[in-house]
Design a protein around this motif. Structure first.
Motif, mmCIF file in Angstrom:
data_model
loop_
_atom_site.group_PDB
_atom_site.id
_atom_site.type_symbol
_atom_site.label_atom_id
_atom_site.label_comp_id
_atom_site.label_asym_id
_atom_site.label_seq_id
_atom_site.Cartn_x
_atom_site.Cartn_y
_atom_site.Cartn_z
ATOM 1 N N UNK A 101 58.111 26.694 16.152
ATOM 2 C CA UNK A 101 59.382 26.267 15.560
ATOM 3 C C UNK A 101 60.351 27.435 15.697
ATOM 4 N N UNK A 102 61.088 27.421 16.798
ATOM 5 C CA UNK A 102 61.887 28.583 17.177
ATOM 6 C C UNK A 102 63.008 28.889 16.192
ATOM 7 N N UNK A 103 63.699 27.874 15.709
ATOM 8 C CA UNK A 103 64.839 28.131 14.833
ATOM 9 C C UNK A 103 64.429 28.809 13.529
ATOM 10 N N UNK A 104 63.426 28.296 12.807
ATOM 11 C CA UNK A 104 63.012 29.008 11.586
ATOM 12 C C UNK A 104 62.539 30.425 11.865
ATOM 13 N N UNK A 105 61.866 30.614 12.990
ATOM 14 C CA UNK A 105 61.413 31.966 13.326
ATOM 15 C C UNK A 105 62.601 32.886 13.583
ATOM 16 N N UNK A 216 59.974 36.975 22.300
ATOM 17 C CA UNK A 216 58.661 36.514 22.757
ATOM 18 C C UNK A 216 57.932 35.793 21.634
ATOM 19 N N UNK A 217 58.019 36.330 20.421
ATOM 20 C CA UNK A 217 57.388 35.661 19.275
ATOM 21 C C UNK A 217 58.168 34.412 18.871
ATOM 22 N N UNK A 218 59.484 34.512 18.878
ATOM 23 C CA UNK A 218 60.318 33.393 18.425
ATOM 24 C C UNK A 218 60.158 32.167 19.305
ATOM 25 N N UNK A 219 60.135 32.375 20.614
ATOM 26 C CA UNK A 219 60.107 31.241 21.545
ATOM 27 C C UNK A 219 58.735 30.997 22.151
ATOM 28 N N UNK A 220 57.731 31.782 21.730
ATOM 29 C CA UNK A 220 56.360 31.515 22.125
ATOM 30 C C UNK A 220 56.049 31.768 23.581
#
Length: 226
Positions: A101-105, A216-220
């Motif tokens: 879930x990119x936005x919450x991250x 990298x963490x936000x968008x996996x």
């Protein structure tokens, strides 16, 4: 009088523009990273005039707390610092396959950095060091979750710092004496490297680490061979 920050901001757009053309596979990353970086432009009021005293277009820093130059600067820094590792080491961005879930991250990481920097500033830490510490805490927290990013993060920070230094050296040639006139004497890192304040290089390194790890963490995604 020269608009020093405008000159610096335009210089910082150049590496990202070059990467945009030579590495089209990284454009999607830049499209996501730059908007994520833009909110940091509004924090100029924390730096000006305590840290430095440039002249702003339309005196916006005095009127609203930040200027158009801030928007250009963070866009340029976000563009090249988020892609520096991939370009320098010929790596491709590789999806990890797990849905995120990119936005919450993104909002969470942004809130952590801004909130911690504000807290440190509130207890008297100079804002540049508060910013670097906040970025470092965020990066370490994410590296604990994603240990595969230790190498890319540290190397990305190093490459970003080298680019930052090179741009500052060009800046000093274009606007002679700018660091002596415009930057306040540092409280913790009073030294300079090739005439560039060590504060700036520390900030460039910290921004590079965060801009490599957080997206990298936000968008996996991770990094693999091209």
């Amino acid at each position: 009088m020269t608009y020093e920050f405008l000159v610096l901001s335009l210089l910082f757009l150049l590496p990202g523009a070059l990467i945009w053309f030579v590495r089209p596979d990284l454009r999607w990353l830049m499209k996501r990273t730059v908007p994520f970086a833009l909110p940091f432009a509004t924090t100029e009021w924390l730096f000006y005039p305590e840290y430095w005293t440039p002249r702003f277009l339309f005196d916006l820093a005095d009127r609203i707390g930040f200027g158009l130059e801030d928007m250009l600067f963070v866009a340029g820094l976000g563009a090249f610092s988020s892609t520096a590792y991939a370009v320098a080491f010929r790596r491709a961005v590789v999806p990890r396959g797990d849905a995120v879930r990119s936005l919450p991250r993104a909002v969470g990481a942004l809130g952590l950095v801004l909130g911690l920097a504000g807290l440190l500033r509130g207890v008297g830490v100079p804002i540049l060091y508060a910013s670097v510490v906040a970025m470092g805490v965020c990066a370490v927290a994410l590296l604990w979750v994603r240990p595969d990013l230790w190498g890319p993060g540290l190397l990305g920070g190093l490459v970003s710092a080298v680019l930052y230094l090179g741009l500052c050296l060009i800046f000093a040639e274009l606007v002679p004496g700018v660091f002596e006139r415009t930057w306040r004497p540092s409280l913790l890192l009073p030294g300079r490297f090739l005439g560039v304040p060590l504060d700036e290089l520390l900030y460039g390194w910290g921004a590079g680490v965060v801009a490599t790890v957080v997206p990298a963490w936000t968008f996996g995604f991770g990094f693999g061979r091209r």
